[in-house]
Design a protein around this motif. Structure first.
Motif, PDB file in Angstrom:
ATOM      1  N   UNK A 360       0.803  -1.229   0.000  1.00  0.00           N
ATOM      2  CA  UNK A 360       0.000   0.000   0.000  1.00  0.00           C
ATOM      3  C   UNK A 360       0.838   1.283   0.000  1.00  0.00           C
ATOM      4  N   UNK A 361       1.859   1.418   0.850  1.00  0.00           N
ATOM      5  CA  UNK A 361       2.601   2.698   0.890  1.00  0.00           C
ATOM      6  C   UNK A 361       3.229   3.052  -0.455  1.00  0.00           C
ATOM      7  N   UNK A 362       3.208   4.354  -0.751  1.00  0.00           N
ATOM      8  CA  UNK A 362       3.804   4.870  -1.977  1.00  0.00           C
ATOM      9  C   UNK A 362       4.540   6.160  -1.668  1.00  0.00           C
ATOM     10  N   UNK A 363       5.635   6.368  -2.348  1.00  0.00           N
ATOM     11  CA  UNK A 363       6.327   7.653  -2.265  1.00  0.00           C
ATOM     12  C   UNK A 363       5.534   8.678  -3.069  1.00  0.00           C
ATOM     13  N   UNK A 364       5.428   9.914  -2.541  1.00  0.00           N
ATOM     14  CA  UNK A 364       4.762  11.012  -3.238  1.00  0.00           C
ATOM     15  C   UNK A 364       5.812  12.074  -3.551  1.00  0.00           C
ATOM     16  N   UNK A 365       5.991  12.406  -4.816  1.00  0.00           N
ATOM     17  CA  UNK A 365       6.954  13.438  -5.182  1.00  0.00           C
ATOM     18  C   UNK A 365       6.385  14.823  -4.879  1.00  0.00           C
ATOM     19  N   UNK A 382      16.582  21.085   5.130  1.00  0.00           N
ATOM     20  CA  UNK A 382      15.277  21.691   5.358  1.00  0.00           C
ATOM     21  C   UNK A 382      14.150  21.118   4.534  1.00  0.00           C
ATOM     22  N   UNK A 383      14.415  20.044   3.798  1.00  0.00           N
ATOM     23  CA  UNK A 383      13.458  19.570   2.797  1.00  0.00           C
ATOM     24  C   UNK A 383      12.428  18.610   3.395  1.00  0.00           C
ATOM     25  N   UNK A 384      11.480  18.216   2.546  1.00  0.00           N
ATOM     26  CA  UNK A 384      10.370  17.361   2.960  1.00  0.00           C
ATOM     27  C   UNK A 384      10.352  16.085   2.130  1.00  0.00           C
ATOM     28  N   UNK A 385       9.922  14.987   2.746  1.00  0.00           N
ATOM     29  CA  UNK A 385       9.746  13.704   2.086  1.00  0.00           C
ATOM     30  C   UNK A 385       8.327  13.254   2.362  1.00  0.00           C
ATOM     31  N   UNK A 386       7.595  12.840   1.319  1.00  0.00           N
ATOM     32  CA  UNK A 386       6.168  12.557   1.437  1.00  0.00           C
ATOM     33  C   UNK A 386       5.846  11.121   1.059  1.00  0.00           C
ATOM     34  N   UNK A 387       4.892  10.527   1.809  1.00  0.00           N
ATOM     35  CA  UNK A 387       4.427   9.162   1.528  1.00  0.00           C
ATOM     36  C   UNK A 387       2.909   9.094   1.663  1.00  0.00           C
TER      37      UNK A 387
END
Length: 390
Positions: A360-365, A382-387
């Protein structure tokens, strides 16, 4: 009473914390000046990625003319003039149908007593116009000077007073990045603001500092990202910059090198802010109207924050390595659960190691495109990582 309060808080938590309109406002405090309201200047402003220009005008006529010019470039005006304060109902009758008008600026950083007077002004405007934004910006919780200025006993008392107005958002400024590093009270202030926002059922707006002065250094893409993405991770529904146009220096503040200098020319900060806003406009679409359900920290546990202890849904591993660690924000939108990791180090990268239980989990750009998961990610300063977790 505790039981009733819990029910009210749960109801607030179930509501999307959206402020107004269909997109997150990106606001420039001290946007295009009143005497510079030209097509060229608003075009440059729009190209920098801003959607709202906040400024004070000498007359109501200048304000309405600025709205008309701004509207041609997809920009709105959050403003005020002597007439909006002296004869608010009469001014509102003209502004309520004005294209390009975003809302009424009441006051920046008021004291507790001034807030009472501002609420009376809002009530007068609401008799004629209740469809636009009413804007009061509150002070941060830096030190005891704040209590002296606001004439309150505690910051909580000041915040309660500000949150009780008819404004549909809770705005506060806090500039965390100094020449000596991060202020140690920033995350605690965000925790306080978020709690008040949820208890009142109104969204909050945060700030990014974009003009060097006094103890504040030249912005970098890392420092801009940290401020933008931390605010989003905590649930902000509006992002403001101080400033766009460079203010004149005064005895205490040597303002310089804002995105636009005092003569109306682009500086090197313009390109940085333009880059930041290009990212922000895309990422903000995921956060706007979302409900942040959990905030935790990994690595350095800053004052006023909590360690992330529970594993997010559908993950079985979450480890980080880096100088300061990260913010772990879980939020929901449109029936889905998301995870955001924000690198708290605005000067260097960090690494995140992720493990997942199922497919189910997916990386979101940042362009909000879903991609397959990887076990290791590097997060820039300072960046962000999204899932997307489920």
């Amino acid at each position: 009473m505790k039981y009733i309060y819990s029910i009210v808080l749960l109801l607030c938590l179930s509501l999307p914390m959206r402020a107004t309109g269909g997109e997150m406002p990106i606001i420039a405090y001290m946007g295009v000046p009143n005497d510079q309201s030209t097509d060229e200047n608003f075009k440059t402003f729009s190209e920098c990625g801003f959607t709202v220009s906040l400024y004070g005008y000498a007359t109501l006529r200048e304000l309405t003319e600025a709205c008309r010019v701004a509207y041609r470039h997809g920009v709105s005006i959050l403003g005020h003039c002597p007439e909006t304060h002296a004869t608010p109902e009469r001014a509102a009758a003209i502004l309520k149908d004005q294209q390009g008008f975003f809302g009424y600026v009441l006051q920046d950083e008021p004291s507790e007593a001034e807030i009472d007077a501002l609420e009376k002004e809002i009530c007068q405007i609401k008799k004629v116009d209740n469809s636009h934004v009413f804007y009061i910006n509150l002070l941060p919780n830096y030190d005891d000077w704040i209590l002296q200025h606001t004439k309150t006993r505690t910051y909580a008392e000041y915040l309660e007073k500000g949150a009780a107005t008819s404004c549909r958002q809770l705005s506060f400024d806090y500039y965390p990045v100094t020449k000596d590093g991060l202020r140690d009270g920033w995350f605690a202030n965000l925790e306080t603001i978020r709690t008040k926002s949820l208890s009142k059922g109104i969204p909050f707006w945060g700030f990014i500092l974009s003009v060097p002065h006094a103890i504040y250094p030249q912005p970098t893409i890392g420092s801009l990202r940290l401020q933008a993405y931390t605010n989003l991770a905590y649930g902000a529904q509006g992002i403001q910059y101080f400033t766009y146009w460079t203010p004149s220096p005064d005895r205490e503040n040597d303002y310089h090198n804002g995105p636009i200098d005092r003569k109306g020319r682009k500086t090197k900060t313009y390109a940085l802010v333009q880059r930041m806003n290009s990212e922000l406009k895309s990422v903000a679409r995921l956060f706007y109207g979302a409900r942040v359900t959990s905030i935790g920290h990994l690595g350095v546990i800053d004052k006023g924050t909590r360690r992330q202890t529970m594993m997010p849904p559908n993950l079985n591993k979450l480890k980080i390595s880096g100088k300061r660690g990260c913010i772990v924000s879980q939020f929901t939108k449109d029936g889905h659960t998301y995870l955001a990791l924000v690198n708290k180090n605005y000067r260097g990268k960090m690494k995140a190691t992720i493990g997942w239980r199922n497919d189910t989990p997916r990386r979101i750009t940042k362009s909000l495109v879903e991609e397959p998961m990887k076990s290791s990610f590097t997060i820039d300063a300072g960046d962000i990582l999204l899932f997307k977790l489920k």
